[in-house]
Write a protein that holds these residues in place. Sequence first.
Motif, PDB file in Angstrom:
ATOM      1  N   GLU A 273      20.552  90.379  80.616  1.00 48.74           N
ATOM      2  CA  GLU A 273      21.196  90.210  81.921  1.00 48.74           C
ATOM      3  C   GLU A 273      20.237  90.526  83.061  1.00 48.74           C
ATOM      4  OE1 GLU A 273      24.686  92.627  81.849  1.00 48.74           O
ATOM      5  OE2 GLU A 273      25.486  91.611  80.087  1.00 48.74           O
ATOM      6  N   LYS A 274      19.112  91.137  82.738  1.00 47.40           N
ATOM      7  CA  LYS A 274      18.122  91.489  83.750  1.00 47.40           C
ATOM      8  C   LYS A 274      17.142  90.342  83.905  1.00 47.40           C
ATOM      9  CE  LYS A 274      18.656  96.293  82.483  1.00 47.40           C
ATOM     10  NZ  LYS A 274      18.832  97.193  83.568  1.00 47.40           N
ATOM     11  N   ALA A 275      16.156  90.518  84.755  1.00 49.86           N
ATOM     12  CA  ALA A 275      15.147  89.476  84.963  1.00 49.86           C
ATOM     13  C   ALA A 275      14.489  89.112  83.640  1.00 49.86           C
ATOM     14  CB  ALA A 275      14.098  89.972  85.951  1.00 49.86           C
TER      15      ALA A 275
ATOM     16  N   PHE B   2      14.732  99.043  73.653  1.00 51.47           N
ATOM     17  CA  PHE B   2      15.158 100.225  74.399  1.00 51.47           C
ATOM     18  C   PHE B   2      16.562 100.082  74.976  1.00 51.47           C
ATOM     19  CE2 PHE B   2      10.554  99.989  74.497  1.00 51.47           C
ATOM     20  CZ  PHE B   2      10.240 101.228  73.979  1.00 51.47           C
ATOM     21  N   HIS B   3      17.146  98.902  74.875  1.00 55.60           N
ATOM     22  CA  HIS B   3      18.463  98.665  75.466  1.00 55.60           C
ATOM     23  C   HIS B   3      19.579  98.601  74.433  1.00 55.60           C
ATOM     24  CE1 HIS B   3      17.075  98.016  79.583  1.00 55.60           C
ATOM     25  NE2 HIS B   3      15.987  97.568  78.996  1.00 55.60           N
ATOM     26  N   CYS B   4      19.406  97.798  73.389  1.00 54.87           N
ATOM     27  CA  CYS B   4      20.494  97.615  72.422  1.00 54.87           C
ATOM     28  C   CYS B   4      20.322  98.462  71.169  1.00 54.87           C
ATOM     29  CB  CYS B   4      20.642  96.146  72.056  1.00 54.87           C
ATOM     30  SG  CYS B   4      19.273  95.460  71.103  1.00 54.87           S
ATOM     31  N   GLY B   5      19.157  99.064  70.987  1.00 48.14           N
ATOM     32  CA  GLY B   5      18.939  99.915  69.819  1.00 48.14           C
ATOM     33  C   GLY B   5      18.449  99.195  68.581  1.00 48.14           C
ATOM     34  N   LEU B   6      18.177  97.913  68.684  1.00 45.51           N
ATOM     35  CA  LEU B   6      17.641  97.162  67.548  1.00 45.51           C
ATOM     36  C   LEU B   6      16.283  97.760  67.178  1.00 45.51           C
ATOM     37  CD1 LEU B   6      17.621  94.724  65.615  1.00 45.51           C
ATOM     38  CD2 LEU B   6      16.677  93.368  67.483  1.00 45.51           C
ATOM     39  N   SER B   7      16.191  98.282  65.953  1.00 42.93           N
ATOM     40  CA  SER B   7      14.926  98.875  65.528  1.00 42.93           C
ATOM     41  C   SER B   7      14.804  98.778  64.013  1.00 42.93           C
ATOM     42  CB  SER B   7      14.823 100.333  65.977  1.00 42.93           C
ATOM     43  OG  SER B   7      15.814 101.114  65.350  1.00 42.93           O
ATOM     44  N   GLY B   8      13.587  98.839  63.548  1.00 46.14           N
ATOM     45  CA  GLY B   8      13.317  98.786  62.123  1.00 46.14           C
ATOM     46  C   GLY B   8      11.850  98.546  61.887  1.00 46.14           C
ATOM     47  N   GLN B   9      11.536  98.035  60.705  1.00 45.03           N
ATOM     48  CA  GLN B   9      10.148  97.792  60.354  1.00 45.03           C
ATOM     49  C   GLN B   9      10.049  96.550  59.499  1.00 45.03           C
ATOM     50  OE1 GLN B   9       8.210 100.956  58.181  1.00 45.03           O
ATOM     51  NE2 GLN B   9       6.257 100.443  59.107  1.00 45.03           N
ATOM     52  N   GLY B  10       9.105  95.701  59.835  1.00 42.85           N
ATOM     53  CA  GLY B  10       8.866  94.485  59.079  1.00 42.85           C
ATOM     54  C   GLY B  10       9.807  93.358  59.493  1.00 42.85           C
ATOM     55  N   LEU B  11       9.587  92.233  58.860  1.00 37.94           N
ATOM     56  CA  LEU B  11      10.400  91.052  59.155  1.00 37.94           C
ATOM     57  C   LEU B  11      11.461  90.842  58.077  1.00 37.94           C
ATOM     58  CD1 LEU B  11      10.720  88.681  61.122  1.00 37.94           C
ATOM     59  CD2 LEU B  11       8.988  87.447  59.827  1.00 37.94           C
ATOM     60  N   PHE B  12      11.141  91.213  56.844  1.00 43.04           N
ATOM     61  CA  PHE B  12      12.036  90.984  55.707  1.00 43.04           C
ATOM     62  C   PHE B  12      12.566  92.298  55.158  1.00 43.04           C
ATOM     63  CE2 PHE B  12       8.798  87.616  55.739  1.00 43.04           C
ATOM     64  CZ  PHE B  12       9.616  86.540  56.029  1.00 43.04           C
TER      65      PHE B  12
END
Length: 96
Positions: free
Chosen positions: A52-54, A72-82
């Motif tokens: 919703e921001k620029a 930093f906004h929605c909390g999506l975090s982890g490691q790797g792609l698979f």
Amino acid sequence: MEEEWKKFDDRPLDVIASDILDWCISRGCEKLGEPDKEYRVTCPNANCPSREKAGTHKAFDVNKNTAKFNCFHCGLSGQGLFGSGGLIAKLESGNF
């Protein structure tokens, strides 16, 4: 103990981080920068408040040395792609 995502991808971490960047860009995310240690892109989570921001708002980072990602906004975090902790699985499950 070896992390679960390594079962799916034993390539060098910098290559995995680059693949995460490429995957995000291929799905319409915009690359915002590339400081020494990380890639910055718009968050791949379509429901992220940062959208919703620029368009150039810093939100989603991928560490080049560890292949860890974080928004930093929605909390999506982890490691790797698979794997269960990878970006694809996290987005599909909405578990973040």
